[in-house]
Design a protein around this motif. Structure first.
Motif, short mmCIF file in Angstrom:
data_model
loop_
_atom_site.label_atom_id
_atom_site.label_comp_id
_atom_site.label_asym_id
_atom_site.label_seq_id
_atom_site.Cartn_x
_atom_site.Cartn_y
_atom_site.Cartn_z
N CYS A 1 0.80 -1.23 0.00
CA CYS A 1 0.00 0.00 0.00
C CYS A 1 0.84 1.28 0.00
CB CYS A 1 -0.92 0.00 1.22
SG CYS A 1 -2.18 -1.30 1.18
N LEU A 2 0.14 2.37 -0.22
CA LEU A 2 0.69 3.70 0.01
C LEU A 2 0.57 3.95 1.51
CD1 LEU A 2 1.65 6.56 -0.86
CD2 LEU A 2 -0.77 7.14 -1.18
N SER A 3 1.71 4.01 2.18
CA SER A 3 1.73 4.15 3.63
C SER A 3 2.01 5.60 4.00
CB SER A 3 2.79 3.22 4.24
OG SER A 3 2.84 3.35 5.64
N LEU A 4 1.14 6.19 4.82
CA LEU A 4 1.25 7.59 5.19
C LEU A 4 1.48 7.73 6.69
CD1 LEU A 4 -1.71 9.14 3.13
CD2 LEU A 4 0.71 9.09 2.51
N PRO A 5 2.24 8.75 7.10
CA PRO A 5 2.34 9.06 8.53
C PRO A 5 0.96 9.38 9.09
CG PRO A 5 3.96 10.30 7.25
CD PRO A 5 3.04 9.68 6.27
N TYR B 1 11.57 9.94 11.00
CA TYR B 1 10.94 8.74 11.57
C TYR B 1 9.58 8.46 10.93
CZ TYR B 1 14.39 9.56 15.22
OH TYR B 1 15.56 9.77 15.91
N SER B 2 9.07 9.38 10.16
CA SER B 2 7.69 9.29 9.69
C SER B 2 7.61 9.63 8.21
CB SER B 2 6.82 10.26 10.51
OG SER B 2 5.46 10.07 10.24
N HIS B 3 8.21 8.79 7.37
CA HIS B 3 8.23 9.06 5.94
C HIS B 3 7.01 8.45 5.25
CE1 HIS B 3 10.53 5.23 6.53
NE2 HIS B 3 9.67 4.82 5.62
N ILE B 4 6.79 8.83 3.99
CA ILE B 4 5.79 8.21 3.14
C ILE B 4 6.44 7.01 2.45
CG2 ILE B 4 4.30 8.56 1.14
CD1 ILE B 4 4.29 11.56 1.84
N ALA B 5 5.72 5.90 2.34
CA ALA B 5 6.26 4.70 1.70
C ALA B 5 5.38 4.33 0.51
CB ALA B 5 6.34 3.54 2.69
#
Length: 387
Positions: free
Chosen positions: A170-174, A267-271
């Protein structure tokens, strides 16, 4: 256990009709072997899938800085074939709602697809190098992430770090970006805004079967003259159907690490997972440390802003905050003797203020009379002394 093994990988060249195949082999390649099946003795609450269940092995594509012996099959392949760039051109998974007819998933070494040119690809700025994490990951900076005409990075940062991480789909968001996105699009989540997702996904909310989700827009450069070109990811391309036929939006809230709740891109990037990468034609330049992207699909046919959540109407002294689509009440408590009027949404004096104001006037009037009397007495005494 760790060991070395003889490895062979098959490369395919030429067109689909005239494929030419050849094997590339290595001896003594470092590998990690499983002596028994992988098990998860205690499942964390945020883990929703049995990762690598039934897999015989994993072929990683991260840089050598993240490998156990500074060497992997992937990096050995890149060196042997003198690869300076590779292309990830993934087809949507079979369960995806939007399909590209005849598309095949592939990783292309060195060559740019003949159906595209370098002019079609928009390049990112070079990534930071020289440290363990950045050297091992393919990443870039995203500018002006927008949905429904609203900048989701508003008042936080002009850009955010994106890591290409196809170990997940998935598109992983903070958390802060996920909450902002869900406040603007028609989606129903099994958890509330600001709550931990624990691996659960949201579903698109459709009033009619023809309703389309809006599209995400972003740039790879900061604002300037002329305005940098924009890329898009139609959210419809991230919708898939599970085994029961329910539609799910493959956008996850990354709350696995408490530090990811903060707006700190370290610590909180978009993947970008594999399904997110399938929405883009992705080129990784290993020499310049840049990433090139080109959007796929028909934006006009696959996305619509007509389904965006309407903006709220504020009243009184409220301030509108676009990313979360909320009206913020004025901070009346910051002022002495003031409180918030819940109906008018304005600051009002507390009930004690009129009485205090009246008492103050009485005190001031009494002090004025007293000072006038003392003044007259002082004048009279002064006149008596002069006589």
């Amino acid at each position: 256990v760790e060991g070395v093994e003889d490895m062979t990988i098959r490369l395919v060249s030429g067109s689909h009709q005239e494929e030419q195949r050849r094997n590339v082999s290595w001896s003594g390649m470092p590998v990690r072997l499983l002596v028994e099946a992988m098990k998860i003795p205690s499942r964390p609450p945020w883990l929703s899938l049995d990762l690598f269940a039934g897999a015989s092995g994993v072929l990683g594509a991260s840089g050598p800085s993240l490998s156990c012996r500074k060497d992997t099959l992937w990096t050995a392949l890149l060196k042997k074939e003198n690869v300076t760039r590779f292309i990830m051109d993934f087809a949507p998974p079979p369960s995806a709602v939007v399909q590209d007819k005849g598309a095949r998933s592939r990783v292309v070494l060195n060559e740019i697809d003949l159906s595209r040119s370098l002019q079609d690809v928009i390049w990112s700025q070079p990534k930071q190098t020289g440290d363990l994490i950045n050297d091992g990951m393919h990443e870039f900076l995203m500018y002006r992430l927008e949905v429904c005409g609203v900048n989701l990075l508003y008042n936080t940062s002009s850009n955010w770090l994106v890591v290409i991480d196809t170990s997940g789909p998935c598109l992983s968001l903070p958390p802060f970006l996920f909450d902002r996105l869900m406040s603007r699009i028609p989606a129903e989540c099994p958890f509330g805004i600001g709550e931990r997702a624990q691996g659960r996904l949201c579903s698109p909310r459709r009033e009619t079967p023809h309703d389309k989700l809006p599209s995400l827009f972003f740039q790879l450069e900061d604002a300037g003259e002329p305005e940098p070109p924009r890329l898009w990811i139609p959210l419809e391309r991230l919708v898939f159907k599970n085994a029961s036929g329910q539609e799910l939006l493959c956008v996850s809230r990354d709350d696995s690490d408490p530090r990811r709740a903060t707006a700190d891109m370290m610590y909180s990037h978009i993947a970008f997972g594999s399904m997110a990468v399938s929405t883009l034609y992705t080129v990784v330049d290993l020499e310049n440390h840049t990433v090139g992207l080109a959007s796929k699909g028909d934006l006009a046919r696959e996305a619509s802003n007509s389904t965006c959540t309407p903006s709220r109407t504020c009243k009184g002294s409220q301030t509108y905050y676009p990313p979360q689509n909320v009206c913020e009440d004025p901070l009346c408590s910051a002022y002495m003797l003031m409180s918030l009027d819940d109906e008018a949404k304005t600051c009002k004096w507390s009930r004690a203020v009129p009485f205090c104001f009246g008492a103050l006037l009485v005190v001031l009037a009494a002090l004025d009379l007293l000072s006038h009397r003392l003044y007259k007495q002082a004048i009279e005494k002064a006149s008596e002394l002069n006589q």
